[in-house]
Design a protein around this motif. Structure first.
Motif, PDB file in Angstrom:
ATOM      1  N   MET A   1       0.836  -1.202   0.000  1.00 54.33           N
ATOM      2  CA  MET A   1       0.000   0.000   0.000  1.00 54.33           C
ATOM      3  C   MET A   1       0.866   1.245   0.000  1.00 54.33           C
ATOM      4  SD  MET A   1      -2.915  -1.002   2.808  1.00 54.33           S
ATOM      5  CE  MET A   1      -3.650   0.608   2.648  1.00 54.33           C
ATOM      6  N   ASN A   2       0.455   2.242  -0.786  1.00 50.28           N
ATOM      7  CA  ASN A   2       1.124   3.524  -0.761  1.00 50.28           C
ATOM      8  C   ASN A   2       0.541   4.367   0.361  1.00 50.28           C
ATOM      9  OD1 ASN A   2       2.723   2.959  -2.984  1.00 50.28           O
ATOM     10  ND2 ASN A   2       1.106   3.597  -4.415  1.00 50.28           N
ATOM     11  N   LYS A   3       1.394   4.958   1.166  1.00 55.98           N
ATOM     12  CA  LYS A   3       0.927   5.761   2.294  1.00 55.98           C
ATOM     13  C   LYS A   3       1.546   7.137   2.215  1.00 55.98           C
ATOM     14  CE  LYS A   3       0.582   5.804   7.327  1.00 55.98           C
ATOM     15  NZ  LYS A   3       0.899   5.087   8.589  1.00 55.98           N
ATOM     16  N   THR A   4       0.711   8.155   2.206  1.00 56.59           N
ATOM     17  CA  THR A   4       1.222   9.519   2.169  1.00 56.59           C
ATOM     18  C   THR A   4       1.475   9.994   3.590  1.00 56.59           C
ATOM     19  OG1 THR A   4      -1.030  10.401   2.214  1.00 56.59           O
ATOM     20  CG2 THR A   4      -0.029  10.018   0.046  1.00 56.59           C
ATOM     21  N   PHE A   5       2.416  10.934   3.719  1.00 58.37           N
ATOM     22  CA  PHE A   5       2.726  11.490   5.028  1.00 58.37           C
ATOM     23  C   PHE A   5       1.583  12.399   5.482  1.00 58.37           C
ATOM     24  CE2 PHE A   5       7.044  10.530   3.553  1.00 58.37           C
ATOM     25  CZ  PHE A   5       7.497   9.830   4.663  1.00 58.37           C
ATOM     26  N   VAL A   6       1.286  12.335   6.765  1.00 57.56           N
ATOM     27  CA  VAL A   6       0.288  13.216   7.364  1.00 57.56           C
ATOM     28  C   VAL A   6       0.908  14.595   7.508  1.00 57.56           C
ATOM     29  CG1 VAL A   6      -1.153  13.635   9.392  1.00 57.56           C
ATOM     30  CG2 VAL A   6      -0.751  11.279   8.592  1.00 57.56           C
ATOM     31  N   SER A   7       0.184  15.614   7.064  1.00 56.41           N
ATOM     32  CA  SER A   7       0.723  16.975   7.111  1.00 56.41           C
ATOM     33  C   SER A   7       0.200  17.722   8.323  1.00 56.41           C
ATOM     34  CB  SER A   7       0.331  17.737   5.844  1.00 56.41           C
ATOM     35  OG  SER A   7      -1.070  17.995   5.836  1.00 56.41           O
ATOM     36  N   ALA A   8       0.812  18.863   8.590  1.00 53.91           N
ATOM     37  CA  ALA A   8       0.347  19.732   9.675  1.00 53.91           C
ATOM     38  C   ALA A   8      -1.045  20.253   9.379  1.00 53.91           C
ATOM     39  CB  ALA A   8       1.327  20.889   9.870  1.00 53.91           C
ATOM     40  N   ASP A   9      -1.358  20.433   8.109  1.00 51.16           N
ATOM     41  CA  ASP A   9      -2.706  20.876   7.729  1.00 51.16           C
ATOM     42  C   ASP A   9      -3.743  19.825   8.125  1.00 51.16           C
ATOM     43  OD1 ASP A   9      -1.975  23.334   6.657  1.00 51.16           O
ATOM     44  OD2 ASP A   9      -1.548  22.470   4.685  1.00 51.16           O
ATOM     45  N   ASP A  10      -3.403  18.539   7.935  1.00 48.68           N
ATOM     46  CA  ASP A  10      -4.319  17.467   8.313  1.00 48.68           C
ATOM     47  C   ASP A  10      -4.598  17.500   9.813  1.00 48.68           C
ATOM     48  OD1 ASP A  10      -4.337  16.538   5.677  1.00 48.68           O
ATOM     49  OD2 ASP A  10      -2.598  15.225   6.037  1.00 48.68           O
ATOM     50  N   VAL A  11      -3.540  17.712  10.596  1.00 47.97           N
ATOM     51  CA  VAL A  11      -3.694  17.769  12.049  1.00 47.97           C
ATOM     52  C   VAL A  11      -4.554  18.970  12.442  1.00 47.97           C
ATOM     53  CG1 VAL A  11      -2.475  18.012  14.258  1.00 47.97           C
ATOM     54  CG2 VAL A  11      -1.509  16.587  12.433  1.00 47.97           C
ATOM     55  N   ALA A  12      -4.300  20.107  11.793  1.00 46.76           N
ATOM     56  CA  ALA A  12      -5.049  21.324  12.107  1.00 46.76           C
ATOM     57  C   ALA A  12      -6.543  21.131  11.835  1.00 46.76           C
ATOM     58  CB  ALA A  12      -4.501  22.491  11.298  1.00 46.76           C
ATOM     59  N   LYS A  13      -6.888  20.501  10.710  1.00 46.85           N
ATOM     60  CA  LYS A  13      -8.289  20.275  10.381  1.00 46.85           C
ATOM     61  C   LYS A  13      -8.954  19.369  11.406  1.00 46.85           C
ATOM     62  CE  LYS A  13      -7.680  20.884   5.387  1.00 46.85           C
ATOM     63  NZ  LYS A  13      -7.688  20.198   4.059  1.00 46.85           N
ATOM     64  N   ARG A  14      -8.263  18.298  11.787  1.00 47.59           N
ATOM     65  CA  ARG A  14      -8.860  17.348  12.742  1.00 47.59           C
ATOM     66  C   ARG A  14      -9.018  17.983  14.122  1.00 47.59           C
ATOM     67  NH1 ARG A  14      -9.259  11.552  12.812  1.00 47.59           N
ATOM     68  NH2 ARG A  14      -9.617  10.796  14.938  1.00 47.59           N
ATOM     69  N   ALA A  15      -8.044  18.817  14.516  1.00 49.80           N
ATOM     70  CA  ALA A  15      -8.087  19.429  15.841  1.00 49.80           C
ATOM     71  C   ALA A  15      -8.966  20.674  15.866  1.00 49.80           C
ATOM     72  CB  ALA A  15      -6.670  19.784  16.300  1.00 49.80           C
ATOM     73  N   GLY A  16      -9.330  21.194  14.687  1.00 45.61           N
ATOM     74  CA  GLY A  16     -10.142  22.395  14.626  1.00 45.61           C
ATOM     75  C   GLY A  16      -9.379  23.636  15.038  1.00 45.61           C
ATOM     76  N   VAL A  17      -8.080  23.692  14.666  1.00 46.20           N
ATOM     77  CA  VAL A  17      -7.247  24.843  14.997  1.00 46.20           C
ATOM     78  C   VAL A  17      -6.529  25.296  13.735  1.00 46.20           C
ATOM     79  CG1 VAL A  17      -6.904  24.054  17.380  1.00 46.20           C
ATOM     80  CG2 VAL A  17      -5.245  23.406  15.592  1.00 46.20           C
ATOM     81  N   SER A  18      -5.801  26.393  13.840  1.00 46.28           N
ATOM     82  CA  SER A  18      -5.034  26.891  12.694  1.00 46.28           C
ATOM     83  C   SER A  18      -3.741  26.092  12.530  1.00 46.28           C
ATOM     84  CB  SER A  18      -4.688  28.363  12.882  1.00 46.28           C
ATOM     85  OG  SER A  18      -3.795  28.522  13.982  1.00 46.28           O
ATOM     86  N   ARG A  19      -3.177  26.164  11.325  1.00 46.36           N
ATOM     87  CA  ARG A  19      -1.907  25.473  11.082  1.00 46.36           C
ATOM     88  C   ARG A  19      -0.803  26.042  11.967  1.00 46.36           C
ATOM     89  NH1 ARG A  19       2.815  24.921   8.751  1.00 46.36           N
ATOM     90  NH2 ARG A  19       3.279  23.094   7.444  1.00 46.36           N
ATOM     91  N   SER A  20      -0.836  27.362  12.197  1.00 42.98           N
ATOM     92  CA  SER A  20       0.193  27.973  13.045  1.00 42.98           C
ATOM     93  C   SER A  20       0.110  27.443  14.472  1.00 42.98           C
ATOM     94  CB  SER A  20       0.048  29.499  13.023  1.00 42.98           C
ATOM     95  OG  SER A  20      -1.203  29.901  13.571  1.00 42.98           O
ATOM     96  N   ALA A  21      -1.103  27.097  14.935  1.00 45.60           N
ATOM     97  CA  ALA A  21      -1.238  26.521  16.280  1.00 45.60           C
ATOM     98  C   ALA A  21      -0.556  25.163  16.353  1.00 45.60           C
ATOM     99  CB  ALA A  21      -2.716  26.396  16.652  1.00 45.60           C
ATOM    100  N   VAL A  22      -0.657  24.397  15.272  1.00 44.89           N
ATOM    101  CA  VAL A  22       0.042  23.103  15.217  1.00 44.89           C
ATOM    102  C   VAL A  22       1.545  23.318  15.285  1.00 44.89           C
ATOM    103  CG1 VAL A  22       0.482  21.044  13.827  1.00 44.89           C
ATOM    104  CG2 VAL A  22      -1.824  22.024  13.930  1.00 44.89           C
ATOM    105  N   SER A  23       2.043  24.288  14.514  1.00 48.12           N
ATOM    106  CA  SER A  23       3.474  24.582  14.497  1.00 48.12           C
ATOM    107  C   SER A  23       3.957  25.008  15.883  1.00 48.12           C
ATOM    108  CB  SER A  23       3.763  25.678  13.465  1.00 48.12           C
ATOM    109  OG  SER A  23       5.136  26.009  13.462  1.00 48.12           O
ATOM    110  N   ARG A  24       3.177  25.870  16.558  1.00 49.68           N
ATOM    111  CA  ARG A  24       3.583  26.331  17.885  1.00 49.68           C
ATOM    112  C   ARG A  24       3.575  25.197  18.901  1.00 49.68           C
ATOM    113  NH1 ARG A  24      -0.014  30.401  16.630  1.00 49.68           N
ATOM    114  NH2 ARG A  24      -1.483  29.699  18.261  1.00 49.68           N
ATOM    115  N   THR A  25       2.644  24.273  18.734  1.00 50.10           N
ATOM    116  CA  THR A  25       2.553  23.141  19.659  1.00 50.10           C
ATOM    117  C   THR A  25       3.830  22.299  19.628  1.00 50.10           C
ATOM    118  OG1 THR A  25       0.149  23.028  19.464  1.00 50.10           O
ATOM    119  CG2 THR A  25       1.281  21.027  20.207  1.00 50.10           C
ATOM    120  N   PHE A  26       4.388  22.169  18.448  1.00 54.90           N
ATOM    121  CA  PHE A  26       5.574  21.316  18.306  1.00 54.90           C
ATOM    122  C   PHE A  26       6.872  22.110  18.309  1.00 54.90           C
ATOM    123  CE2 PHE A  26       2.222  18.574  16.643  1.00 54.90           C
ATOM    124  CZ  PHE A  26       2.520  17.384  17.292  1.00 54.90           C
TER     125      PHE A  26
END
Length: 337
Positions: A1-26
Motif C-alpha cells: 500500500m502507498n501511504k502519504t505522510f500526514v501533514s500539519a494541515d491534516d492535524v489542524a483540520k482534525r483538531a479544529g485549529v489553525s496550522r500555526s497553532a500546530v506549528s507552535r505546539t511542536f
C-alpha cells in the motif's frame, strides 16, 4: 500500500485549529494554550503525525545532519570510533549520515559532494584520502568540518591529530631499554598522513641514537599485510630484533609469521609494538604492547566543536596523546604510561 505522510494541515483540520497553532505546539518554548496543545496532540496521535524536522531545519538553514566519511569501516579501531561518534551525535540531537568509502579518491570525493546535496551542517572526515580541494568545497558551502588525523593546512576546519612523533620516541626508547638494536618499521602502502607521521617519527628518533631503521611498506593496514612484511623481514640475512607496526592488525600478522614460520620467540628473540590498542591486542595469543587511541577524547573534541561553535575551542586544532599500554611483547619491566 502507498501511504502519504500526514501533514500539519491534516492535524489542524482534525483538531479544529489553525496550522500555526500546530506549528507552535511542536516548537519548544512557543506560546500555545494548554487546551489547544491537548487537542493538537490528540489529533497528531490519532493521525500518526510526525514533525518534519528536516524541512523545519532547512527553513532555519540547519538540517541537523552530520556526515561521517569513513573508509576501512570493518577494522576494529574504525568501527569503535564510528560507534562512539554516532552515539554522542545522537545524544547531541544530531542526525548521523554514514558514508562508506573505499580506497579510491574518486569514491571519497563523490561521497563528500553528496553531503552538499543533503544540506548537511557538518562533516567529520575519518579518511586520510579526500583531496584538500573537496574539503574546501564543503567549507565554501557552509559546512563545519572536523578532520581526524589529516595534515590539511586549509583555514576553517577543526583538526584532531595524535602526537605520533612522541609515540615514536617512546617506542624507540622501549626497544633500546630491552637491548634491541636492529629496528624495523612495518607500514602499509596507503600513505595517509597519520601512518607516515608514525614512520617518519620512528626513523628520526632512531637516528638520534645512531640507529638505522629498515622500513617495509605493503598493502592496506590489515593482518595479511603484516604477515607478508614479516616474511620479508625474517627471510633476510640480518632480521630485526624489534619491529614497530603502524597498527595492531599488522602487528598480529607479523607476529604470527615470526613465530609460526620462522621460529622467533616473542619477546625473547623479537620485540613488537603496535598502535590502536584494539580489543584483540589484549588477547593472550598476542598480549601486544601497543599505543592506545584516545577515542573518548577524539569524540569529545569533535562534538564540542560541532555543537558549540568556534567559541568552544581556543584553537582550531587538538594534538592528543596516545599512551603506551605495556603487555608482553617487549622484554624488561612493564609499566603503563
Amino acid at each position: 500500500m502507498n501511504k502519504t505522510f500526514v501533514s500539519a494541515d491534516d492535524v489542524a483540520k482534525r483538531a479544529g485549529v489553525s496550522r500555526s497553532a500546530v506549528s507552535r505546539t511542536f516548537t519548544p518554548g512557543a506560546s500555545v494554550s494548554e487546551e489547544t496543545r491537548q487537542r493538537v496532540m490528540q489529533a497528531a496521535e490519532a493521525l500518526g503525525y510526525h514533525v518534519n524536522q528536516l524541512a523545519r531545519g532547512l527553513m532555519r538553514s540547519e538540517s541537523g545532519i552530520v556526515c561521517l566519511v569513513v573508509s576501512e569501516m570493518d577494522t576494529p579501531y574504525r568501527a569503535r570510533l564510528v560507534r562512539a561518534l554516532t552515539h554522542e551525535l545522537q545524544l547531541a540531537g544530531k542526525i548521523s549520515m554514514l558514508i562508506n568509502t573505499d580506497r579510491s579518491d574518486g569514491s571519497v570525493d563523490t561521497a563528500l559532494r553528496q553531503t552538499l546535496h543533503y544540506r548537511a551542517d557538518a562533516s567529520i572526515l575519518l579518511s586520510g584520502l579526500p583531496d584538500k580541494a573537496i574539503t574546501k568545497l564543503c567549507l565554501d558551502s557552509g559546512q563545519r568540518i572536523v578532520l581526524i588525523n589529516r595534515d590539511d593546512e586549509i583555514e576553517g576546519p577543526f583538526r584532531i591529530n595524535l602526537d605520533d612523533g612522541v609515540a615514536a620516541r617512546v617506542a624507540v626508547s622501549a626497544f633500546l631499554r630491552a637491548g634491541c638494536r636492529r629496528l624495523a618499521f612495518a607500514n602499509s602502502a596507503v600513505g595517509t598522513p597519520s601512518l607516515m607521521a608514525r614512520e617518519q617519527g620512528f626513523v628520526a628518533a632512531a637516528r638520534d641514537f645512531g640507529l638505522d631503521v629498515t622500513v617495509v611498506r605493503h598493502g592496506n593496514t590489515v593482518y595479511e599485510s603484516g604477515r607478508t612484511i614479516g616474511r620479508t623481514l625474517f627471510s633476510g640475512l640480518e632480521p630485526p630484533d624489534a619491529v614497530f607496526c603502524v597498527n595492531d592488525l599488522m602487528a598480529f600478522g607479523l607476529m604470527d609469521a615470526a613465530r609460526h614460520e620462522f621460529g622467533r620467540r616473542i619477546p625473547d628473540d623479537l620485540c613488537v609494538v603496535g598502535f590502536d590498542d584494539i580489543e584483540q591486542s589484549g588477547w593472550s595469543s598476542y598480549a601486544l604492547t601497543t599505543f592506545t587511541q584516545p577515542v573518548d577524547e577524539i569524540v569529545r573534541n569533535s562534538i564540542v566543536w560541532l555543537v558549540n561553535g568556534d567559541g568552544a575551542a581556543s584553537s582550531r586544532s587538538a594534538s592528543l596523546h596516545a599512551p603506551l599500554i605495556w603487555r608482553k611483547t617487549i622484554r624488561g619491566a612493564h609499566r603503563n604510561g
